[in-house]
Design a protein around this motif. Structure first.
Motif, PDB file in Angstrom:
ATOM      1  N   GLY A 202     -69.161 -18.826  74.715  1.00  0.00           N
ATOM      2  CA  GLY A 202     -67.842 -19.238  75.194  1.00  0.00           C
ATOM      3  C   GLY A 202     -67.664 -20.734  75.028  1.00  0.00           C
ATOM      4  N   HIS A 203     -67.335 -21.421  76.125  1.00  0.00           N
ATOM      5  CA  HIS A 203     -67.120 -22.875  76.040  1.00  0.00           C
ATOM      6  C   HIS A 203     -68.395 -23.656  76.367  1.00  0.00           C
ATOM      7  CE1 HIS A 203     -66.235 -21.669  80.194  1.00  0.00           C
ATOM      8  NE2 HIS A 203     -66.424 -22.916  80.599  1.00  0.00           N
ATOM      9  N   PHE A 204     -69.522 -22.965  76.485  1.00  0.00           N
ATOM     10  CA  PHE A 204     -70.805 -23.626  76.722  1.00  0.00           C
ATOM     11  C   PHE A 204     -71.604 -23.722  75.416  1.00  0.00           C
ATOM     12  CE2 PHE A 204     -69.708 -21.955  80.874  1.00  0.00           C
ATOM     13  CZ  PHE A 204     -70.015 -23.013  81.714  1.00  0.00           C
ATOM     14  N   VAL A 205     -72.072 -24.931  75.121  1.00  0.00           N
ATOM     15  CA  VAL A 205     -72.899 -25.167  73.936  1.00  0.00           C
ATOM     16  C   VAL A 205     -74.146 -25.903  74.395  1.00  0.00           C
ATOM     17  CG1 VAL A 205     -73.057 -26.386  71.744  1.00  0.00           C
ATOM     18  CG2 VAL A 205     -70.915 -25.263  72.379  1.00  0.00           C
ATOM     19  N   THR A 206     -75.322 -25.335  74.124  1.00  0.00           N
ATOM     20  CA  THR A 206     -76.558 -25.955  74.597  1.00  0.00           C
ATOM     21  C   THR A 206     -77.607 -25.975  73.490  1.00  0.00           C
ATOM     22  OG1 THR A 206     -77.202 -23.796  75.554  1.00  0.00           O
ATOM     23  CG2 THR A 206     -76.227 -25.406  77.051  1.00  0.00           C
ATOM     24  N   GLY A 207     -78.440 -27.038  73.505  1.00  0.00           N
ATOM     25  CA  GLY A 207     -79.512 -27.180  72.530  1.00  0.00           C
ATOM     26  C   GLY A 207     -80.849 -27.293  73.243  1.00  0.00           C
ATOM     27  N   GLN A 208     -81.895 -26.818  72.589  1.00  0.00           N
ATOM     28  CA  GLN A 208     -83.196 -26.671  73.250  1.00  0.00           C
ATOM     29  C   GLN A 208     -83.958 -27.978  73.424  1.00  0.00           C
ATOM     30  OE1 GLN A 208     -85.587 -23.309  71.969  1.00  0.00           O
ATOM     31  NE2 GLN A 208     -87.476 -24.488  72.142  1.00  0.00           N
TER      32      GLN A 208
END
Length: 226
Positions: A202-208
């Motif tokens: 959705g509107h969440f974007v995350t990187g490790q």
């Protein structure tokens, strides 16, 4: 296109005597991807002014094209040296928010009332919210108007317990981001240690991890176009 980047003001790594702060690559790569896309960038931090940069992130092993570019870029350096106090920032007018990591955010962006208010506002409007590595800590306690965790049921990634162990920080960090995200109902996803791994839900974007900084920034730009 207006993007808010929120960085840490915290430099002490617990009581270890080690210093932490902002991990340079996690700032530099997104900063340049956003600038190249034509965005206006506002930088904010809990204390305002110059954020501490993790000394380890300045080592030769952790330099990239973007960090080298930053080191030659007086305009970017000046912008970072003069972050706005987070208390002065309102969500209105920003199209997205992005939190770089480093271990510093664990100490001053997990419970920060101004950050949590911003995240509630961005989430309510489904404006893109991006984090990389330990920047994801800002999402753990963020809730919506019904006091439900905004990441509940969302696929989210961040620095893993395995990576924390690999850098010898398991006994230093105040908590595990992987475990705390699970406790609030996020579906924590990860790839192998140090893999370039970023996800959008959705509107969440995350990187490790730091090596995911570029791909996370690109995903956030895609989310902004959606």
């Amino acid at each position: 296109m207006e993007i808010l980047m929120v960085v840490t003001s915290h430099e002490d790594f617990g009581t270890s005597g080690r210093k932490t702060g902002l991990w340079l690559e996690e700032f530099a790569a997104p900063y340049y991807r956003f600038k190249e896309a034509g965005a206006n960038i506002t930088l904010a931090s809990p204390a305002g002014g110059q954020p501490p940069v993790d000394p380890a992130s300045l080592g030769d092993d952790f330099q990239s094209d973007d960090t080298r570019r930053f080191n030659e870029d007086s305009e970017a350096q000046n912008l970072l040296a003069n972050t706005k106090p987070l208390s002065s920032i309102k969500a209105d007018g920003f199209d997205a928010v992005f939190y770089p990591g480093g271990h510093g955010p664990l100490y001053d962006l997990t419970d920060n009332e101004h950050s949590l208010a911003l995240l509630r506002a961005f989430d309510a409007d489904q404006r893109p919210i991006g984090t990389v590595c330990h920047g994801v800590t800002a999402l753990i306690k963020a809730t919506d108007a019904d006091n439900k965790a905004i990441v509940a049921g969302r696929e989210i990634t961040g620095f893993t317990d395995s990576e924390e162990a690999a850098v010898g920080a398991t006994g230093l960090v105040p908590f595990s981001v992987e475990q705390e995200l699970g406790k609030v109902g996020a579906a924590f996803k990860s790839a192998n240690d140090w893999a370039d791994y970023s996800i959008r839900d959705g509107h969440f974007v995350t990187g490790q991890n730091p090596g995911s900084s570029d791909s996370t920034a690109r995903l956030l730009l895609e989310a902004m176009k959606a």
